[in-house]
Motif scaffolding. Structure first.
Motif, PDB file in Angstrom:
ATOM      1  N   GLY A 607       0.914  -1.210  -0.013  1.00  0.00           N
ATOM      2  CA  GLY A 607      -0.082   0.165   0.140  1.00  0.00           C
ATOM      3  C   GLY A 607       0.819   1.234   0.102  1.00  0.00           C
ATOM      4  O   GLY A 607       0.211   2.391   0.237  1.00  0.00           O
ATOM      5  N   ASN A 608       2.127   1.022  -0.187  1.00  0.00           N
ATOM      6  CA  ASN A 608       2.935   2.359  -0.399  1.00  0.00           C
ATOM      7  C   ASN A 608       3.576   2.318  -1.868  1.00  0.00           C
ATOM      8  O   ASN A 608       4.446   1.518  -1.948  1.00  0.00           O
ATOM      9  CB  ASN A 608       4.097   2.271   0.751  1.00  0.00           C
ATOM     10  CG  ASN A 608       3.547   2.305   2.339  1.00  0.00           C
ATOM     11  OD1 ASN A 608       3.351   3.421   2.680  1.00  0.00           O
ATOM     12  ND2 ASN A 608       3.350   1.135   2.932  1.00  0.00           N
ATOM     13  N   LYS A 609       2.925   3.131  -2.516  1.00  0.00           N
ATOM     14  CA  LYS A 609       3.464   2.663  -4.171  1.00  0.00           C
ATOM     15  C   LYS A 609       4.838   3.174  -4.489  1.00  0.00           C
ATOM     16  O   LYS A 609       5.429   2.852  -5.483  1.00  0.00           O
ATOM     17  CB  LYS A 609       2.469   3.270  -5.034  1.00  0.00           C
ATOM     18  CG  LYS A 609       2.214   4.854  -4.831  1.00  0.00           C
ATOM     19  CD  LYS A 609       1.251   5.317  -5.856  1.00  0.00           C
ATOM     20  CE  LYS A 609       1.195   6.810  -5.850  1.00  0.00           C
ATOM     21  NZ  LYS A 609      -0.180   7.342  -6.618  1.00  0.00           N
ATOM     22  N   TYR A 610       5.480   4.189  -3.594  1.00  0.00           N
ATOM     23  CA  TYR A 610       6.921   4.492  -3.865  1.00  0.00           C
ATOM     24  C   TYR A 610       7.810   3.928  -3.132  1.00  0.00           C
ATOM     25  O   TYR A 610       8.757   3.968  -3.233  1.00  0.00           O
ATOM     26  CB  TYR A 610       6.830   5.814  -3.477  1.00  0.00           C
ATOM     27  CG  TYR A 610       5.770   6.984  -4.496  1.00  0.00           C
ATOM     28  CD1 TYR A 610       6.187   6.807  -5.711  1.00  0.00           C
ATOM     29  CD2 TYR A 610       4.991   7.324  -3.744  1.00  0.00           C
ATOM     30  CE1 TYR A 610       5.148   7.743  -6.564  1.00  0.00           C
ATOM     31  CE2 TYR A 610       4.060   8.217  -4.693  1.00  0.00           C
ATOM     32  CZ  TYR A 610       4.285   8.321  -5.946  1.00  0.00           C
ATOM     33  OH  TYR A 610       3.095   9.125  -6.667  1.00  0.00           O
ATOM     34  N   LEU A 611       7.338   2.857  -2.154  1.00  0.00           N
ATOM     35  CA  LEU A 611       8.369   1.992  -1.413  1.00  0.00           C
ATOM     36  C   LEU A 611       8.987   0.844  -2.202  1.00  0.00           C
ATOM     37  O   LEU A 611       8.205   0.255  -3.199  1.00  0.00           O
ATOM     38  CB  LEU A 611       7.685   1.567  -0.381  1.00  0.00           C
ATOM     39  CG  LEU A 611       8.557   0.886   0.869  1.00  0.00           C
ATOM     40  CD1 LEU A 611       9.154   1.771   1.590  1.00  0.00           C
ATOM     41  CD2 LEU A 611       7.642   0.083   1.950  1.00  0.00           C
ATOM     42  N   GLN A 612       9.975   0.671  -2.291  1.00  0.00           N
ATOM     43  CA  GLN A 612      10.879  -0.422  -2.770  1.00  0.00           C
ATOM     44  C   GLN A 612      10.164  -1.668  -2.529  1.00  0.00           C
ATOM     45  O   GLN A 612       9.693  -1.917  -1.518  1.00  0.00           O
ATOM     46  CB  GLN A 612      12.429  -0.527  -2.364  1.00  0.00           C
ATOM     47  CG  GLN A 612      13.047  -1.740  -3.220  1.00  0.00           C
ATOM     48  CD  GLN A 612      14.639  -1.657  -2.618  1.00  0.00           C
ATOM     49  OE1 GLN A 612      14.777  -1.821  -1.338  1.00  0.00           O
ATOM     50  NE2 GLN A 612      15.635  -1.735  -3.153  1.00  0.00           N
ATOM     51  N   SER A 613       9.929  -2.610  -3.672  1.00  0.00           N
ATOM     52  CA  SER A 613       9.484  -3.903  -3.558  1.00  0.00           C
ATOM     53  C   SER A 613      10.087  -4.702  -2.362  1.00  0.00           C
ATOM     54  O   SER A 613      11.348  -4.859  -2.109  1.00  0.00           O
ATOM     55  CB  SER A 613       9.596  -4.680  -4.756  1.00  0.00           C
ATOM     56  OG  SER A 613       8.994  -3.976  -5.817  1.00  0.00           O
ATOM     57  N   CYS A 614       9.118  -5.403  -1.609  1.00  0.00           N
ATOM     58  CA  CYS A 614       9.435  -6.222  -0.633  1.00  0.00           C
ATOM     59  C   CYS A 614      10.375  -7.469  -1.109  1.00  0.00           C
ATOM     60  O   CYS A 614       9.794  -8.251  -1.940  1.00  0.00           O
ATOM     61  CB  CYS A 614       8.316  -6.642   0.174  1.00  0.00           C
ATOM     62  SG  CYS A 614       8.794  -7.559   1.601  1.00  0.00           S
ATOM     63  N   PRO A 615      11.703  -7.517  -0.291  1.00  0.00           N
ATOM     64  CA  PRO A 615      12.260  -8.745  -0.960  1.00  0.00           C
ATOM     65  C   PRO A 615      12.139 -10.060  -0.031  1.00  0.00           C
ATOM     66  O   PRO A 615      12.827 -11.089  -0.095  1.00  0.00           O
ATOM     67  CB  PRO A 615      13.871  -8.412  -0.898  1.00  0.00           C
ATOM     68  CG  PRO A 615      13.738  -7.201   0.420  1.00  0.00           C
ATOM     69  CD  PRO A 615      12.500  -6.619   0.337  1.00  0.00           C
ATOM     70  N   ASP A 616      11.272  -9.570   0.994  1.00  0.00           N
ATOM     71  CA  ASP A 616      11.233 -10.912   1.832  1.00  0.00           C
ATOM     72  C   ASP A 616      10.459 -12.078   1.121  1.00  0.00           C
ATOM     73  O   ASP A 616       9.326 -12.042   0.693  1.00  0.00           O
ATOM     74  CB  ASP A 616      10.117 -10.405   3.092  1.00  0.00           C
ATOM     75  CG  ASP A 616      10.334 -11.390   4.259  1.00  0.00           C
ATOM     76  OD1 ASP A 616       9.732 -10.994   5.263  1.00  0.00           O
ATOM     77  OD2 ASP A 616      10.763 -12.590   4.124  1.00  0.00           O
TER      78      ASP A 616
END
Length: 844
Positions: A607-616
């Motif tokens: 839900g944070n479109k400018y946040l880097q993709s989650c690598p988890d």
């Protein structure tokens, strides 16, 4: 005449040793000494040699009257008392020798808290002068001898905490001059019988924790001098007889942990000296007791007002007793109660205006007991209306010893409405600590007016899920130096976070989620170095996440989701070793996701479109765990049918435990042995059985529970026949463990069944429990809840179908309710009626 007087004087001047040969040849005295030596021979364990002085030597000046624990008559030198009261570490072991019966002048036989076993010898009936018989705390077995009713001088009989079985001897209650009978903590069965004669001498009758059945006898009213009547922990049924009201001297009555029903008789109020009344009890002080088998009393109606207003009543204990009705409106100044537990009942109406009870220490409307303090709880009842003022009796304040008492006002999960009265607890600064829990009510008003800023000793203020409104800003709380928990979630608070909040250095839990708060998170929040949980989720907060927040090195949970925060996630979050949950989803954050020391899951960052993709890689359910149960994709436009989750989560209860095997002996009864500890692959036995009785042989003999050996099925499982060895035929019942409320209830009921011997019941000779190593959905769910990964318990279609905060909160509330329903402790679980009430509340 003068010569006679001279001889008397001369003999009196001779030394005592002159008479020793005469004493030694005196048959009664010699018999006493030999009887004591025979008693010593039956002792097989004497770790501290307390009987070392028991040595007969005719030439010695020592006398058996000087032996440890022996008291003789000053004139006759006959033994009148054998009292071997010692510390538990010095406990003797062995059997009770029949030679004790030769001590014919014995008045006191007291051998408490040793390790004597076997039966009470029959010859003991010759002790016709016996006044005190204390054998409590041993391992004596068999029936209580009927000849105890022949001791016409017996005043005190204490056989508690042994292994006696069978019925209570007829005419024992009310026989002779008995003033106290204690048969508690045995395995006695049958009915309670009161002798035909008046038992005017009996003052204390204690029959707790046996297997006594049938109704409480109405003839108990013959014991009109009775002060203590303990019948708890049995299988008594029917109603509390109104005739108990004739016991004008009664001080203590405990009928808890039975199967009593019907109304509580108002005649109990005629016991004008009654101090303690225990109707039900969810607190098991000693869980090791075999008698601990749960509470099954379920009364009808309300507690009579006459009883509540009894001027002598100080303790009223009745949690989860199925009580209804209201509290008397005059239940204030006239009340003498100090300890009250009416928790988990169905009491309605309003709390009496201005509750003030002289010296009250515990007022409990839920369950539990605090060792020192004032507790006022109304949890899980149905109180309505405005909250009254809560006063504390002057007597208690006078004994508080400079703020030694704590005060807890816990009124959650009711229907209280209106606004909080100013100064609700006027003496709140007179205690060591003061806490309030008003969660899940309908209390309204401005938070600035409701908050108890004048209570300097406030430690907890919880008022979540109410209807408080207004701004929190400007509220003077920096002087509340003891405040640790602040919970105002789910209200309608507005305005910015109060800057004074950051000056309350003692705060550990700040829970302000699901409100309408605006503004920025104060950068000084890092001053709260003791902070453990911070919930600011589902508000309208803006600005950056302050990097100073991570100065609270003990942070475990940070919920900032569903706000309007922007900027980067501080990289210092990666330094927090205790952080198990960080949720910043549905904001306007950008930049990199910090590498957290504990797995958090990618859902916490979406839900944070400018946040880097989650690598988890662990964003999905763990590979070694099954995918959560899917549910039907019900939609009603934009609203979720929330009761589906309740059905799914409640269904998981039956998956908690695996198969349980119970063996029933097909032939006669055999001697009961003590319950062994549960061990894997070990069949716990209650009776003598061949060595072949083990888990593997049971599986083999039933053909791995083959249908060919099935002899019947029922609501609690299936029954199989098995011949373990030639001639040893057993019935094996494989239980559906879902019929029991967890391990605690199962083990308690098994202990009960294992002890019962009845002509109409098949004898239980053993059982086996396999706790299993496989997947447990309840344990997995609780792990995800603890780690803040609740969303993983729902299928994506259900969790993401609507992003409205109140809808997701309903799902989470249902999940919490299901979690409470699966706890192992019965006393903590809500009843089904309470669960349904909660579901209805969530639905509306």
């Amino acid at each position: 005449m003068g010569l006679f007087q001279f001889l008397i004087l001369s003999l009196s001047l001779l030394p005592f040793s002159f008479f020793e040969p005469l004493i030694a040849t005196s048959t009664p005295l010699l018999d006493d000494a030999l009887s004591l030596l025979s008693f010593k021979e039956s002792v097989t364990a004497d770790p501290f040699n307390i009987l070392a002085s028991w040595k007969w030597n005719q030439s010695s000046s020592d006398h058996h009257c000087s032996w440890y624990g022996v008291t003789c008559h000053p004139l006759s030198q006959r033994v009148i008392s054998l009292n071997l009261t010692v510390d538990s570490s010095a406990a003797l072991g062995g059997t009770l020798s029949a030679s004790v019966a030769n001590l014919t002048q014995l008045r006191v036989l007291s051998i408490p808290h040793h390790n004597f076993s076997g039966e009470i010898p029959t010859p003991i009936s010759k002790l016709l002068l016996l006044e005190v018989l204390e054998l409590q705390g041993n391992n004596f077995t068999g029936y209580i001898p009927t000849h105890v009713t022949r001791f016409r001088s017996l005043r005190l009989l204490n056989l508690s905490s042994n292994l006696f079985t069978g019925p209570i001897p007829a005419r024992l209650i009310g026989s002779g001059k008995l003033t106290e009978i204690d048969l508690s903590n045995n395995q006695l069965s049958g009915r309670v019988e009161v002798g035909s004669k008046s038992c005017e001498f009996l003052t204390h009758l204690k029959l707790s924790n046996n297997f006594l059945t049938e109704p409480i006898p109405t003839e108990i009213s013959k014991c009109w001098n009775l002060k203590t009547l303990l019948l708890d922990g049995n299988i008594l049924e029917g109603k509390i007889p109104a005739q108990i009201g004739k016991l004008s001297e009664l001080r203590v009555l405990d009928v808890s942990r039975n199967s009593l029903t019907e109304k509580i008789p108002k005649e109990l109020a005629n016991c004008l000296k009654l101090c303690v009344l225990v109707l039900t009890n969810l607190v098991d002080e000693d869980s090791s007791l075999d008698s601990a088998r749960g509470e099954f009393n379920a009364f009808v109606g309300a507690i009579p007002f006459e009883l509540l207003l009894l001027p002598t009543l100080e303790i009223l204990w009745a949690p989860r007793a199925n009580l209804a009705g209201r509290l008397p409106s005059t239940w204030t100044e006239s009340c003498s109660l100090r300890v009250v537990n009416l928790g988990q009942n169905y009491i309605t109406g309003v709390l009496p205006e201005g509750i003030k009870m002289s010296g009250i220490k515990y007022l409990v409307f839920f369950q539990g007991l605090v060792t020192m303090g004032v507790v006022i709880l109304a949890y899980w009842n149905r109180f309505v209306g405005a909250l009254p003022l809560f006063f504390v009796g002057d007597e208690l304040l006078a004994t508080s010893n400079d703020h030694n008492f704590s005060y807890r006002l816990l009124l959650s999960n009711n229907k209280f409405n209106g606004s909080l009265p100013i100064g609700m607890v006027p003496q709140c600064n007179s205690f060591k600590g003061f806490s309030i829990n008003l969660n899940a009510n309908k209390i309204s008003g401005e938070i600035s007016h409701a908050f108890p800023v004048d209570c300097l000793r406030l430690t907890d203020f919880e008022a979540a899920y109410n209807q408080f409104g207004g701004s929190f800003s400007g509220l003077a709380i920096s002087h509340l130096v003891m405040l640790q928990r602040l919970d105002l979630r789910g209200n309608a608070l507005s305005g910015p976070l109060p800057h004074e909040l950051v000056n309350v250095k003692s705060l550990k839990w700040v829970l302000l989620g699901r409100n309408n708060m605006t503004g920025e998170i104060p950068s000084q929040i890092g001053h709260l170095t003791s902070l453990v949980v911070l919930d600011l989720s589902q508000n309208a907060l803006t600005g950056f996440i302050p990097p100073s927040l991570t100065k609270a090195s003990g942070l475990e949970t940070v919920l900032l989701d569903h706000n309007k925060l922007y900027g980067k996630i501080p990289s210092s979050f990666s330094t927090l070793v205790s952080l198990t949950q960080l949720d910043v989803s549905f904001n306007n954050l950008s930049g990199n996701i910090p590498h957290l020391q504990r797995i958090n899951g990618c859902d916490a960052f979406k839900g944070n479109k400018y946040l880097q993709s989650c690598p988890d890689p662990h964003s999905a359910s763990p590979a070694n765990l099954p995918v959560p149960l899917d549910v039907h994709k019900w939609r009603s436009r934009k609203k979720i049918k929330t009761l589906i989750i309740a059905a799914v989560t409640c269904a998981s209860v039956v998956l908690c435990l695996l198969a349980v095997i119970i063996l029933f002996f097909a032939f006669g009864r055999k001697k009961l042995t003590r319950l062994s500890s549960l061990r894997r692959k070990v069949v716990v036995t209650f009776a003598d059985s061949p060595s072949e009785l083990n888990y593997d042989n049971v599986v083999r003999a039933t053909g791995n529970f083959s249908i060919q050996n099935l002899i019947g099925t029922g609501g609690f499982g299936s029954t199989y026949k098995a011949e373990l060895v030639p001639g040893f035929l057993v019935a094996v019942k494989r239980l559906s463990i879902g019929r029991f409320q967890g391990v605690q209830q199962f083990e308690a009921e098994i202990r009960t069944l294992g002890r019962i011997r009845h002509k109409n019941l098949v004898t239980l000779i053993g059982y086996y429990v396999d706790y299993g190593n496989g997947f447990n959905i309840v344990a997995w769910a609780k792990l995800l809840i603890k780690e803040g990964r609740c969303s993983e318990l729902f299928c994506p279609q259900l969790w993401e179908v609507d992003t409205e905060p109140e809808e997701k909160e309903k799902l989470l509330e249902l999940l919490r309710l299901a979690s409470i329903c699966t706890v192992e402790s019965l006393s903590v679980r809500p009843s089904m009626k309470q669960v349904l009430d909660k579901l209805k509340q969530l639905r509306t």
